[in-house]
Design an enzyme around this catalytic site. Sequence first.
Site, PDB file in Angstrom:
ATOM      1  N   SER A   1       0.824  -1.218   0.000  1.00  0.00           N
ATOM      2  CA  SER A   1       0.000   0.000   0.000  1.00  0.00           C
ATOM      3  C   SER A   1       0.854   1.263   0.000  1.00  0.00           C
ATOM      4  O   SER A   1       0.336   2.343  -0.235  1.00  0.00           O
ATOM      5  CB  SER A   1      -0.938   0.004   1.209  1.00  0.00           C
TER       6      SER A   1
ATOM      7  N   ASP B   1      -5.895   0.024  -4.490  1.00  0.00           N
ATOM      8  CA  ASP B   1      -4.447   0.188  -4.645  1.00  0.00           C
ATOM      9  C   ASP B   1      -3.763  -1.081  -5.148  1.00  0.00           C
ATOM     10  O   ASP B   1      -2.695  -1.031  -5.752  1.00  0.00           O
ATOM     11  CB  ASP B   1      -3.807   0.661  -3.331  1.00  0.00           C
TER      12      ASP B   1
ATOM     13  N   HIS C   1      -1.067  -9.747  -0.786  1.00  0.00           N
ATOM     14  CA  HIS C   1      -1.737  -9.018  -1.864  1.00  0.00           C
ATOM     15  C   HIS C   1      -1.707  -9.839  -3.135  1.00  0.00           C
ATOM     16  O   HIS C   1      -0.951 -10.802  -3.250  1.00  0.00           O
ATOM     17  CB  HIS C   1      -1.026  -7.684  -2.119  1.00  0.00           C
TER      18      HIS C   1
HETATM   19 ZN   LIG Z   1      -2.393  -4.853   2.469  1.00  0.00          ZN
END
Ligand SMILES: [Zn+2]
Length: 519
Positions: free
Chosen positions: A126, A394, A470
């Site tokens: 992030s 994101d 992620h």
């Molecule tokens: Zn994260």
Amino acid sequence: MLLNLICVFLLCFFIDGVWSQFEGDDFEPYPNNKASHRPTQEIFEEYEIDYWRKNALNAINERLHRKINKNVAKNVILFLGDGMSFPTISAARVFMGGEEKKLAFEKFPHTAISKTYCVDHQTPDSACSATAYLCGVKAKLGTIGVGPAVVKQNCTLMNKKENHVDSIARWFQIKGKKTGLVTTTRVTHASPAAIYAHTAARQWESDTNVLNYKEDPKMCEDIAHQLVHGDTGGNLNVVFGGGRRMFLPKEFTDEEGEAGYRSDRVNLVEEWKNLRKDRGDVCEYVWNSTGLANLADDTEYVLGLFDTNHLPYNLERNKTKTPSLVEMTESAIRLLQKKNKGFFLFVEGGKIDLAHHESWARKALDETLEFSKAIQKAVDITNEKDTLILVTADHAHTMSMSGHAERGSDVFGYAGLGIDAIPYPILNYANGAGYKPYAEDGKRYLPSREELKKLDYRVPSNVPLRFETHGADDVPIYARGPMSHLFSGVMEENVIPHLLGVAACVSNDINCDEVDKLA
Ligand SMILES: [Zn+2]
Ligand SMILES: *[C@@H]1O[C@H](CO)[C@@H](O)[C@H](O)[C@H]1NC(C)=O
Ligand SMILES: *[C@@H]1O[C@H](CO)[C@@H](O)[C@H](O)[C@H]1NC(C)=O
Ligand SMILES: *[C@@H]1O[C@H](CO)[C@@H](O)[C@H](O)[C@H]1NC(C)=O
């Protein structure tokens, strides 16, 4: 073809047979896990050809009559669903009530695809991604508000002014416009930090964190300090979120009985108030929902720190204590709209990501619905003629939504049977803490109906990890309002703030006259 059909029939009989093994109290919902909201097949308008023709006609008409909005975007609101991947959005719709439902931003006219990789990693975090979608530059993993030359945790490189990149909030401030940020995480966490901080390490949220890395906080200014004293941070009109402890000394106990985390004995909340008072600004510090609801009408600057750490998950929130994302968003917009010469607001649904990391898909989907409600609120209290609203994520996560579950199935139910004759869920993670080793008899773990309904039920994963990671896949962009048609096609994530800057005439890249000529 015929053979195929026969096979399909045989498979059905086979599956029926296998399903029947699981009938009984524990396994009853799996073969028939329909959510109760859906009408029966007989009255289902979707089973009429005409329904789909009308549906298409509406879509055609809407597009043919759509007017391109070439106004200057006086106000820009950037909504960031942290980790809000495509499967998160699809699953949230079903969780909300059905596959055909639309989240608030799914009604926006313009969409694009965002490529999220960072300069040194295929899958971003992030920090480097926020540097891209807020400051317009791709950077290295873990770094915030600095260019790609800055090596992770390198103070010397971080302190070189030529390595700093300003966020779109700064571009608005330079033009004399108001700015703000709202998040459900600590206000010093990676995404909001890219609004105002320049740092080589996202972990350096307070001076104690800097010391933990054996660095000198006087050399490497921590993120909370930058929020209060930095060029951008010191000029934000609205800051709402959690992370109070990063602003308070260890010796200090806050309103809720929690200790601060700073080692330098500095109370940054007091410093924030004093700086504002010295400048003659009408300001207020609030720490709970009552304080937020009762903000004085003439407030120009507000710091709202509603928890010592991240805000709680919406499903576990005490409403008399912690405001919702909708409440914070509304309050922020109302404040920025006063004597308005144009504003920029960043709103983060930050706990979608944190829930995914824990494999708590139910919380991730609920946070996605809260995020959608905050966007609907922004749509309701702003004007499409002068306010550009952009919604994006994101980065992705590893949750998948798969199998061939029936329409209207509970998204936390099962999609079918594995070749081991054990049901498999619709939602799975590629990795994370939901991993369960096979039992001694070689059987895959099958959770009970009660377990599936629990808030802290961890959705199964393929690889055991303490925290789910992620995903590297692209994420969507949705836009509405002035110049929103600029958002189209497949884009690099760092192009986002540049396009917003052009739409609002605050960009250094292209001056407004040029845009007018092009338009
Ligand atoms: Zn994260
Ligand atoms: C930081 O980067 C500079 C320039 O590349 C280098 O000389 C220095 O050793 C680095 N510092 C650390 C602590 O790695
Ligand atoms: C909320 O904050 C206000 C202002 O400090 C305080 O007076 C009030 O007691 C707080 N409310 C709760 C429920 O903690
Ligand atoms: C919610 O917070 C208020 C104010 O701090 C407290 O009085 C109340 O007991 C809390 N409710 C629950 C359910 O924890």
